[in-house]
Scaffold this motif. Structure first.
Motif, mmCIF file in Angstrom:
data_model
loop_
_atom_site.group_PDB
_atom_site.id
_atom_site.type_symbol
_atom_site.label_atom_id
_atom_site.label_comp_id
_atom_site.label_asym_id
_atom_site.label_seq_id
_atom_site.Cartn_x
_atom_site.Cartn_y
_atom_site.Cartn_z
ATOM 1 N N GLY A 150 42.697 -20.105 -23.014
ATOM 2 C CA GLY A 150 42.219 -19.667 -24.314
ATOM 3 C C GLY A 150 40.721 -19.872 -24.425
ATOM 4 N N VAL A 151 40.229 -19.994 -25.637
ATOM 5 C CA VAL A 151 38.797 -20.208 -25.855
ATOM 6 C C VAL A 151 38.362 -21.575 -25.354
ATOM 7 C CG1 VAL A 151 37.003 -20.462 -27.619
ATOM 8 C CG2 VAL A 151 38.672 -18.597 -27.780
ATOM 9 N N GLY A 152 39.237 -22.594 -25.510
ATOM 10 C CA GLY A 152 38.874 -23.939 -25.082
ATOM 11 C C GLY A 152 37.769 -24.510 -25.953
ATOM 12 N N THR A 153 37.026 -25.475 -25.402
ATOM 13 C CA THR A 153 35.927 -26.081 -26.143
ATOM 14 C C THR A 153 34.619 -25.389 -25.774
ATOM 15 O OG1 THR A 153 35.453 -27.744 -24.454
ATOM 16 C CG2 THR A 153 37.123 -28.288 -26.096
ATOM 17 N N PHE A 513 44.221 -18.911 -32.143
ATOM 18 C CA PHE A 513 45.036 -19.888 -32.868
ATOM 19 C C PHE A 513 46.066 -20.474 -31.904
ATOM 20 C CE2 PHE A 513 43.602 -16.575 -35.718
ATOM 21 C CZ PHE A 513 43.138 -17.257 -36.834
ATOM 22 N N GLU A 514 46.162 -21.814 -31.850
ATOM 23 C CA GLU A 514 47.073 -22.454 -30.901
ATOM 24 C C GLU A 514 47.824 -23.608 -31.571
ATOM 25 O OE1 GLU A 514 46.339 -22.358 -27.004
ATOM 26 O OE2 GLU A 514 44.863 -20.728 -27.133
ATOM 27 N N VAL A 515 49.098 -23.738 -31.198
ATOM 28 C CA VAL A 515 49.935 -24.846 -31.660
ATOM 29 C C VAL A 515 50.657 -25.401 -30.439
ATOM 30 C CG1 VAL A 515 51.855 -25.571 -33.122
ATOM 31 C CG2 VAL A 515 50.290 -23.790 -33.921
ATOM 32 N N TYR A 531 50.240 -19.507 -28.527
ATOM 33 C CA TYR A 531 48.902 -19.016 -28.835
ATOM 34 C C TYR A 531 48.952 -17.610 -29.430
ATOM 35 C CZ TYR A 531 49.295 -16.496 -24.346
ATOM 36 O OH TYR A 531 49.715 -15.683 -23.310
ATOM 37 N N TYR A 532 47.998 -17.357 -30.308
ATOM 38 C CA TYR A 532 47.785 -16.011 -30.851
ATOM 39 C C TYR A 532 46.288 -15.746 -30.786
ATOM 40 C CZ TYR A 532 47.477 -12.030 -33.999
ATOM 41 O OH TYR A 532 47.213 -10.789 -34.533
ATOM 42 N N MET A 533 45.899 -14.789 -29.924
ATOM 43 C CA MET A 533 44.492 -14.463 -29.706
ATOM 44 C C MET A 533 44.236 -13.082 -30.295
ATOM 45 S SD MET A 533 44.457 -15.850 -25.749
ATOM 46 C CE MET A 533 42.682 -15.727 -25.477
ATOM 47 N N ALA A 534 43.484 -13.046 -31.395
ATOM 48 C CA ALA A 534 43.212 -11.793 -32.110
ATOM 49 C C ALA A 534 41.798 -11.331 -31.774
ATOM 50 C CB ALA A 534 43.361 -12.005 -33.617
ATOM 51 N N SER A 559 43.102 -5.682 -30.990
ATOM 52 C CA SER A 559 44.075 -6.036 -29.962
ATOM 53 C C SER A 559 44.444 -7.506 -30.110
ATOM 54 C CB SER A 559 43.521 -5.747 -28.562
ATOM 55 O OG SER A 559 42.284 -6.412 -28.363
ATOM 56 N N TYR A 560 45.548 -7.888 -29.473
ATOM 57 C CA TYR A 560 45.964 -9.283 -29.578
ATOM 58 C C TYR A 560 46.779 -9.694 -28.357
ATOM 59 C CZ TYR A 560 50.687 -7.692 -30.889
ATOM 60 O OH TYR A 560 51.930 -7.096 -30.869
ATOM 61 N N ARG A 561 46.842 -11.011 -28.156
ATOM 62 C CA ARG A 561 47.730 -11.626 -27.176
ATOM 63 C C ARG A 561 48.519 -12.718 -27.889
ATOM 64 N NH1 ARG A 561 45.977 -10.010 -22.075
ATOM 65 N NH2 ARG A 561 43.785 -9.352 -21.933
ATOM 66 N N LEU A 562 49.839 -12.655 -27.790
ATOM 67 C CA LEU A 562 50.726 -13.641 -28.399
ATOM 68 C C LEU A 562 51.608 -14.203 -27.297
ATOM 69 C CD1 LEU A 562 52.100 -15.032 -30.874
ATOM 70 C CD2 LEU A 562 53.566 -12.990 -31.036
ATOM 71 N N GLY A 563 51.608 -15.527 -27.141
ATOM 72 C CA GLY A 563 52.362 -16.060 -26.015
ATOM 73 C C GLY A 563 52.860 -17.481 -26.197
ATOM 74 N N LEU A 564 53.786 -17.838 -25.317
ATOM 75 C CA LEU A 564 54.350 -19.179 -25.235
ATOM 76 C C LEU A 564 54.145 -19.679 -23.807
ATOM 77 C CD1 LEU A 564 56.191 -21.618 -26.087
ATOM 78 C CD2 LEU A 564 58.139 -20.201 -25.363
ATOM 79 N N GLU A 565 53.527 -20.858 -23.668
ATOM 80 C CA GLU A 565 53.322 -21.490 -22.368
ATOM 81 C C GLU A 565 54.085 -22.808 -22.332
ATOM 82 O OE1 GLU A 565 48.723 -20.175 -21.387
ATOM 83 O OE2 GLU A 565 49.101 -21.828 -22.786
#
Length: 714
Positions: A150-153, A513-515, A531-534, A559-565
């Motif tokens: 993801g974006v990270g820090t 957005f990450e949980v 994660y949800y990357m918009a 566009s978006y990416r929605l995923g479970l890791e």
């Protein structure tokens, strides 16, 4: 120490000439013997602490240390060694992991993965790409690496839009040692590595280094690699001071294998390589023997880490990278006008085209500074940091042979372009323990970029971007075993050179957005992340390439990416450990328009919905270790309109790795034998490809193949 900095070719920066004098003068600040090496080893981590995270940070990440890297480090590139991390997909142009390799994380390609080495940016400033072929066998000088998804820090260099990867090079050694590694394998692959360390001389100084040579014929026809690299490090250790001066780099000569292969040819001849093909005067099909890519890259870094007090530590670094090289190819029926040639008249016949051999050159300099200050006291951990970097690049072309001689002279350039890019950023990160169980993370970054270039559009490009990227999150520890976190991160980044050439010059934006949930016990570690990357104006890969092989991208408005890791480390018994991971995702362009035509909501190219991996480790005793490694990558499309012919089928690949260590009583401290069988089940698969209009081209990967090596440590 001055010998470290007199090997650079080409242009030099004035401050580089006296690095050795700087080391010696700084050393005078601390003459006490090293009594607490724990503090000094912590200072070594300061080199990357500004860009790394811990379990206290609400970010999804994976670590890979030297021990895990060494077991499979037999000549393949760093992306291939990272293949079994969560959400990672790797590929190799030559088909066997040597030469040009690539990596994608969460469907994002390498231009969107921010790379730093000791906190210093490594991505090419113009293309945003990462070319590990320029630093062969760099894995042998890596202490550890961390992949943040993801974006990270906040970090230095180009913004992370899929992940950020930071590498920490070898730490110093207190005792002298040496190491010789040799490996051999399929496709005449050979790796030879020599390492040494003087140990701490007078409890303060260490000199360490590495030389490596990798050769391979590659799985694909003529996809040969001739790779050489070096790493030299001088370290000064004081009670509260750590100073490192590093010079490392390499040269590569690879026969081009980036053309790929069409589907019909692949059925009959999987290893066919069209690079260098031409027809001679007698109508025979031939291949130009020097259709090669040639590049040399040298890196210089100076780091000074200081423990100022019990609560404060600082790091400042200076860096310089010089790169120069070209790729050469045979061109049939080239138009005289494209190369500034005057038409030739022979017996009343005007000739406007010719066969020729050309070279396209890149000569660049990249230099700057990074800095950080760390403060830790009671409930607060604060990091202040940033960097300033400048890139200067020359792009030019030469014709070194023509069939029909016109009015050109040796050394003439048929194009000559120039680019300057300045990148500066400042960031503040804070972790504050609100209660015994709840902590707050906040991260603010300001980044400014100025890019000037000609040769990419009709007029000069001179764009300045200002990006403010806030990040925040909460971390809650239910107990010693269970932690949950939630985070938000914003990222923005500028177009690269190819985007300007294609007319797509909009910067792109991302809200991430990450949980997550982390579980840690004596026998199990489990990480789960949603994660949800918009994206706004995401520069998506179209699947097409330009005339020099660069991927063409275009803006997707929404566009978006929605995923479970999910990834885990589970100790089934005292001898058996398994490390499974899986990523399930949905990656969509919303209401996409292509060439003015609405095509609806479609999958983002190169974004499989399922990525899974597993490593089963069996340790029957102290000397032996056996590992079975599995990777599954679901089907994916090579363009954004879900064209049936653009689909890459899923694949499932298995590798087998074994190590055996002997510890003799004399001469050698250790003798390690390593074996690796790649693609044990001989799966015929392709891991990457592209579209030429509506026609797919593929990069086939090798069937069953092996590598074996021995390492002698003294």
């Amino acid at each position: 120490m001055e010998i470290l900095f007199n090997v650079s070719k080409g242009k030099r920066k004035p401050w580089l000439f006296s690095l050795s004098a700087v080391i010696l003068s700084l050393a005078a600040f601390s003459q006490e013997k090293v009594k607490d090496t724990t503090q000094v080893n912590q200072l070594d981590e300061v080199l990357v602490s500004a860009v790394r995270v811990t379990t206290k940070t609400p970010v999804s990440f994976s670590n890979l240390d030297k021990k895990e890297i060494t077991g499979r480090n037999l000549g393949q590139d760093i992306p291939i060694l990272m293949n079994y991390l969560p959400s990672v997909v790797t590929t190799s142009d030559a088909g066997n992991g040597v030469g040009y390799t690539g990596i994608r994380v969460r469907g994002s390609d390498a231009t969107r993965v921010n790379i730093t080495i000791n906190g210093i940016p490594y991505n090419d400033a113009e293309s945003h790409g990462t070319f590990w072929v320029n630093m062969p066998d760099f894995a042998s000088s890596v202490e550890s690496l961390q992949l943040q998804r993801g974006v990270g820090t906040s970090t230095n260099g180009a913004g992370a839009f899929g992940a950020s990867l930071n590498l920490l090079t070898d730490s110093f050694s207190k005792e002298s040692n040496g190491e010789i590694s040799n490996s051999f394998g399929s496709f005449n692959t050979r790796k030879h590595t020599v390492k040494f360390s003087s140990g701490l001389l007078n409890n303060h100084f260490e000199l360490a280094g590495r030389l490596s040579n990798i050769d391979s014929q590659g799985y694909i026809d003529r996809a040969a690699s001739d790779l050489k690299s070096y790493f030299l490090q001088g370290t000064y250790v004081g009670k509260t001071t750590l100073i490192k001066a590093l010079v490392f780099g390499g040269t590569e000569k690879t026969y081009q294998s980036w053309n790929g292969i069409d589907g019909e040819t692949m059925k009959e001849h999987r290893t066919f390589n069209s690079a260098g093909i031409y027809t001679d005067e007698f109508g025979n099909i031939r291949f130009y023997e020097n259709e090669t890519d040639n590049y040399q890259q040298d890196h210089y870094q100076l780091h000074w880490s200081e423990r100022v007090s019990e609560n404060w530590s600082t790091n400042v670094a200076l860096h310089y990278t010089q790169g120069k090289g070209y790729y050469e190819n045979y061109k049939e029926d080239a138009d005289f006008a494209d190369y500034g040639f005057t038409p030739v008249v022979i017996e009343n016949t005007t000739i406007n085209t010719t066969d020729l051999v050309r070279q396209k050159w890149l000569d660049n300099d990249f230099y700057g500074t990074t800095f950080s200050a760390n403060y830790k006291k009671n409930k607060l951990h604060l990091i202040l940091g940033g960097g300033w970097n400048k890139y200067e690049g020359d792009h030019f072309g030469k014709v070194i042979w023509v069939q029909f001689v016109s009015d050109s002279e040796l050394g003439d350039r048929y194009y000559e372009d120039y680019a300057v890019k300045t990148d500066g950023n400042l960031f503040t990160k804070a972790n504050y323990q609100i209660t015994a169980k709840l902590s707050l993370y906040a991260d603010l970054q300001y980044r400014t970029v100025n890019y000037k270039a000609n040769g990419v559009q009709a007029d000069w490009v001179n764009d300045t971007f200002h990006f403010f990227n806030p990040k925040a999150g909460l971390n809650y520890e239910f107990n010693d075993k269970n932690t949950i976190y939630v985070s938000y991160a914003k990222a923005q980044r500028e177009p690269n050179r190819t985007d300007y050439e294609s007319g797509n010059a909009k910067p792109e934006k991302l809200d991430d957005f990450e949980v997550g949930w982390r579980y840690v016990s004596e026998k199990a570690k489990i990480n789960t992340n949603v994660y949800y990357m918009a994206y706004k104006d995401q520069l998506i890969l179209t699947g097409n390439l330009d005339d020099v092989g660069n991927p063409i991208r275009s803006n997707s408005e929404t566009s978006y990416r929605l995923g479970l890791e999910v990834d885990a480390t589970l100790a089934l018994t005292s001898k058996v450990i398994i490390r499974p991971n899986v990523t399930l995702s949905q990656n969509k362009n919303v209401d996409l328009n292509v060439d003015g035509n609405a095509v609806g909501t479609k999958d983002i190219a190169y974004s499989p919905e399922v990525i899974a991996g597993n490593i089963v480790v069996y340790k029957p005793g102290k000397a032996w270790q056996f590992s079975w490694l599995t990777k599954f990558v679901g089907k994916q499309f090579m363009n954004n309109i879900e064209l049936p012919s653009a689909q890459l089928p899923d694949y499932w690949v298995n590798d087998f790795n074994v190590t055996y260590e002997i510890q003799p009583k004399s001469v050698f401290k250790s003798i390690v034998f390593t074996g690796l069988i790649n693609n044990v089940l001989d799966k015929q698969y392709v891991s990457n490809g592209y579209m030429w209009d509506v026609y797919p081209y593929y990069y086939p990967q090798a069937g069953i193949n092996f590598l074996a090596g021995v390492t002698l440590k003294i």
